[in-house]
Design an enzyme around this catalytic site. Structure first.
Site, mmCIF file in Angstrom:
data_model
loop_
_atom_site.group_PDB
_atom_site.id
_atom_site.type_symbol
_atom_site.label_atom_id
_atom_site.label_comp_id
_atom_site.label_asym_id
_atom_site.label_seq_id
_atom_site.Cartn_x
_atom_site.Cartn_y
_atom_site.Cartn_z
ATOM 1 N N GLY A 1 -5.556 -7.034 0.807
ATOM 2 C CA GLY A 1 -4.146 -7.414 1.009
ATOM 3 C C GLY A 1 -3.809 -6.470 2.345
ATOM 4 O O GLY A 1 -3.082 -6.797 3.280
ATOM 5 N N HIS B 1 -14.630 -1.587 0.098
ATOM 6 C CA HIS B 1 -13.821 -1.121 -1.523
ATOM 7 C C HIS B 1 -15.000 -1.158 -2.363
ATOM 8 O O HIS B 1 -16.068 -1.838 -2.044
ATOM 9 C CB HIS B 1 -12.609 -2.584 -1.570
ATOM 10 N N HIS B 2 -14.354 -0.637 -3.504
ATOM 11 C CA HIS B 2 -15.266 -0.434 -4.606
ATOM 12 C C HIS B 2 -15.662 -1.782 -5.080
ATOM 13 O O HIS B 2 -15.181 -2.866 -4.938
ATOM 14 C CB HIS B 2 -14.669 0.244 -5.775
ATOM 15 N N ASN C 1 0.828 -1.298 -0.115
ATOM 16 C CA ASN C 1 0.151 0.109 0.041
ATOM 17 C C ASN C 1 0.944 1.018 0.023
ATOM 18 O O ASN C 1 1.627 1.310 0.928
ATOM 19 C CB ASN C 1 -1.032 0.093 1.138
ATOM 20 N N PHE C 2 0.814 2.085 -0.972
ATOM 21 C CA PHE C 2 1.660 3.438 -1.119
ATOM 22 C C PHE C 2 0.743 4.509 -0.492
ATOM 23 O O PHE C 2 1.500 5.892 -0.440
ATOM 24 C CB PHE C 2 1.587 3.668 -2.598
ATOM 25 N N LYS D 1 -13.531 -4.735 -7.025
ATOM 26 C CA LYS D 1 -12.398 -5.279 -6.488
ATOM 27 C C LYS D 1 -12.801 -7.269 -6.679
ATOM 28 O O LYS D 1 -13.554 -7.442 -5.966
ATOM 29 C CB LYS D 1 -12.102 -4.893 -4.992
HETATM 30 P P1 NAP Z 1 -5.149 -1.981 -14.471
HETATM 31 O O1 NAP Z 1 -5.849 -0.697 -14.519
HETATM 32 O O2 NAP Z 1 -5.499 -3.153 -14.878
HETATM 33 O O3 NAP Z 1 -3.568 -1.586 -14.901
HETATM 34 C C1 NAP Z 1 -2.649 -2.696 -15.201
HETATM 35 C C2 NAP Z 1 -2.035 -2.134 -16.480
HETATM 36 O O4 NAP Z 1 -0.988 -3.117 -16.695
HETATM 37 C C3 NAP Z 1 -2.875 -2.244 -17.590
HETATM 38 O O5 NAP Z 1 -2.753 -1.472 -18.602
HETATM 39 C C4 NAP Z 1 -2.396 -3.780 -18.245
HETATM 40 O O6 NAP Z 1 -2.609 -3.964 -19.702
HETATM 41 C C5 NAP Z 1 -0.853 -3.580 -17.920
HETATM 42 N N1 NAP Z 1 -0.303 -4.850 -18.044
HETATM 43 C C6 NAP Z 1 -0.573 -6.064 -17.940
HETATM 44 N N2 NAP Z 1 0.659 -6.837 -17.990
HETATM 45 C C7 NAP Z 1 1.680 -6.199 -18.412
HETATM 46 C C8 NAP Z 1 3.020 -6.280 -18.808
HETATM 47 N N3 NAP Z 1 3.446 -7.813 -18.972
HETATM 48 N N4 NAP Z 1 3.702 -5.445 -19.058
HETATM 49 C C9 NAP Z 1 3.327 -4.355 -19.209
HETATM 50 N N5 NAP Z 1 2.217 -3.827 -18.537
HETATM 51 C C10 NAP Z 1 1.243 -4.638 -18.550
HETATM 52 O O7 NAP Z 1 -4.816 -2.181 -12.706
HETATM 53 P P2 NAP Z 1 -4.253 -1.179 -11.598
HETATM 54 O O8 NAP Z 1 -5.931 -0.876 -10.826
HETATM 55 O O9 NAP Z 1 -3.596 -0.025 -12.279
HETATM 56 O O10 NAP Z 1 -3.632 -2.267 -10.577
HETATM 57 C C11 NAP Z 1 -2.367 -2.599 -11.024
HETATM 58 C C12 NAP Z 1 -1.760 -3.378 -9.919
HETATM 59 O O11 NAP Z 1 -1.440 -2.442 -8.700
HETATM 60 C C13 NAP Z 1 -2.630 -4.422 -9.429
HETATM 61 O O12 NAP Z 1 -1.960 -5.492 -8.879
HETATM 62 C C14 NAP Z 1 -3.307 -3.798 -8.024
HETATM 63 O O13 NAP Z 1 -3.789 -4.596 -7.189
HETATM 64 C C15 NAP Z 1 -2.160 -2.974 -7.635
HETATM 65 N N6 NAP Z 1 -2.568 -1.829 -6.713
HETATM 66 C C16 NAP Z 1 -1.471 -1.515 -5.829
HETATM 67 C C17 NAP Z 1 -1.580 -0.403 -4.928
HETATM 68 C C18 NAP Z 1 -0.519 -0.031 -4.026
HETATM 69 O O14 NAP Z 1 -0.762 0.987 -3.254
HETATM 70 N N7 NAP Z 1 0.539 -1.024 -3.794
HETATM 71 C C19 NAP Z 1 -2.872 0.464 -5.241
HETATM 72 C C20 NAP Z 1 -3.784 0.029 -6.258
HETATM 73 C C21 NAP Z 1 -3.487 -1.050 -6.947
HETATM 74 P P3 NAP Z 1 -4.055 -4.559 -20.172
HETATM 75 O O15 NAP Z 1 -5.216 -3.932 -19.519
HETATM 76 O O16 NAP Z 1 -3.881 -4.560 -21.681
HETATM 77 O O17 NAP Z 1 -4.045 -6.117 -19.581
#
Ligand code: NAP
Length: 247
Positions: free
Chosen positions: A142, A132-133, A104-105, A136
Site C-alpha cells: 500500500g 517485504h517479508h 503507514n505509521f 505479506k
Molecule cells: P494480525 O497479527 O493478524 O492482528 C490482527 C488482530 O486483530 C488479530 O489478533 C485478530 O484476531 C484481530 N481481529 C480480527 N478481527 C477482529 C475484530 N472484529 N475485532 C477485534 N479484533 C479482531 O495483523 P497485524 O500484522 O497486526 O496487522 C493488522 C492490520 O494492520 C493489517 O490490516 C495490516 O495490513 C495493518 N498494518 C498497518 C500498518 C500501518 O502502519 N498502518 C503497519 C503494519 C500493519 P484473529 O487472529 O483471531 O483473527
C-alpha cells in the site's frame, strides 16, 4: 487520555498496547480482540480507539466507535473510496469525532513519501523497489502504491514528459507493475520486514530515497502521535503527514 486497542492480540496491536501502556499521558483502558464485545469501548470510557484488526472487520468497529462519540486511529489497511465515503457520512453525523486513516505509521516512511513527492518534479525517471517479508499477502505494498500515486500527481502538475524507456522485448513482469506513471518492483523474502527505495534518475545522476522498517516498534511513535492529535482534528484525516509540521 483514555485509549482502547482493537486487535490487541495481533502483531501490531501487541506493540500498540505496550506503547500506550508506557506513555505517561495515555491510559490504556481496554484491549479487545476477535470475539470481545465492543460495548467495552463505551463502559471503559475510551476517548480514542486504535484499530489494527482486519480489512473485513474494521468498518463495523469504526461505525460503533464513531456513533458512540469515540475518535479512531486506524492502521488497518484496505480503505477504498467507498469505505472512506461511508466514514465521512458517519463523521458528519458525529461532528466532534476525529478519524485518522494512516496507511503507514512509520514517521520515516511518511517522510520518504513526502520527499519523493518533492523530488518528482526534478527528475525524468523514477521507479520504486519495495521489499517485504515472505508472509505479506498483497503486492505491491500500500505504501508503494500511495508513493507512486503521489509522484504521478506531482509529475502531472509539473507537466513532466513520459519517462524514457527503450524496452521493446521483455519477459512479462520484468518491468514491474505500473501505478500511474511509476513502475513498482516487489521483492518478497525471508529476512525483510518492510523496506522501500524510490530511485530518481536524470542524465548523469540518480537520487535514492530509502526507508527501512526494522521492527514493528518503529511504527509506534506515529501511532502515539495519531492518538494525541486525532482528538484535536474532528472529521476525516487520511495520512499521518497531516498531523506533522511542514506538510
Ligand atoms: P494480525 O497479527 O493478524 O492482528 C490482527 C488482530 O486483530 C488479530 O489478533 C485478530 O484476531 C484481530 N481481529 C480480527 N478481527 C477482529 C475484530 N472484529 N475485532 C477485534 N479484533 C479482531 O495483523 P497485524 O500484522 O497486526 O496487522 C493488522 C492490520 O494492520 C493489517 O490490516 C495490516 O495490513 C495493518 N498494518 C498497518 C500498518 C500501518 O502502519 N498502518 C503497519 C503494519 C500493519 P484473529 O487472529 O483471531 O483473527
Amino acid at each position: 487520555m483514555k485509549v482502547a486497542v482493537l486487535g490487541a492480540k495481533g502483531r501490531m496491536g501487541t506493540e500498540a498496547v505496550a506503547a500506550i501502556s508506557d506513555a505517561k499521558d495515555l491510559q490504556l483502558v481496554a484491549q479487545l480482540d476477535l470475539g470481545d464485545s465492543l460495548d467495552q469501548l463505551v463502559t471503559s470510557g475510551a476517548q480514542v480507539v486504535v484499530d489494527f484488526t482486519h480489512p473485513d472487520a474494521v468498518m463495523k468497529n469504526l461505525e460503533f466507535a464513531i456513533t458512540n462519540g469515540i475518535s479512531v486511529v486506524v492502521g488497518t489497511t484496505g480503505f477504498d473510496d467507498a469505505k472512506l465515503a461511508k466514514l465521512k457520512t458517519l463523521l458528519a453525523a458525529n461532528p466532534k469525532v476525529g478519524a485518522l486513516i494512516a496507511p503507514n505509521f512509520a514517521l520515516g516512511a511518511v517522510l520518504m513519501m513526502q520527499f519523493s513527492e518533492v523530488a518528482a518534479k526534478y527528475f525524468e525517471s523514477v521507479e520504486i523497489i519495495e521489499l517485504h517479508h515472505a508472509n505479506k499477502v498483497d503486492a505491491p505494498s500500500g505504501t508503494a502504491v500511495r508513493t507512486a500515486q503521489m509522484i504521478t500527481d506531482a509529475r502531472k502538475k509539473n507537466n513532466k514528459a513520459k519517462m524514457p524507456d527503450a524496452t521493446k522485448d521483455a519477459i512479462a513482469g520484468a518491468r514491474g507493475a505500473t501505478v500511474g506513471d511509476v513502475p513498482i518492483h516487489s521483492v518478497r523474502s525471508h529476512g525483510y520486514v518492510a523496506h522501500q527505495e524510490v530511485i530518481f534518475g536524470d542524465p548523469g545522476e540518480t537520487l535514492s530515497i530509502r526507508h527501512d522498517s526494522i521492527n514493528r516498534a518503529g511504527f509506534m511513535p506515529g501511532v502515539l502521535l495519531g492518538v494525541r492529535e486525532v482528538v484535536k482534528h474532528p472529521g476525516l484525516t487520511v495520512g499521518l503527514e497531516k498531523y506533522m509540521e511542514g506538510f
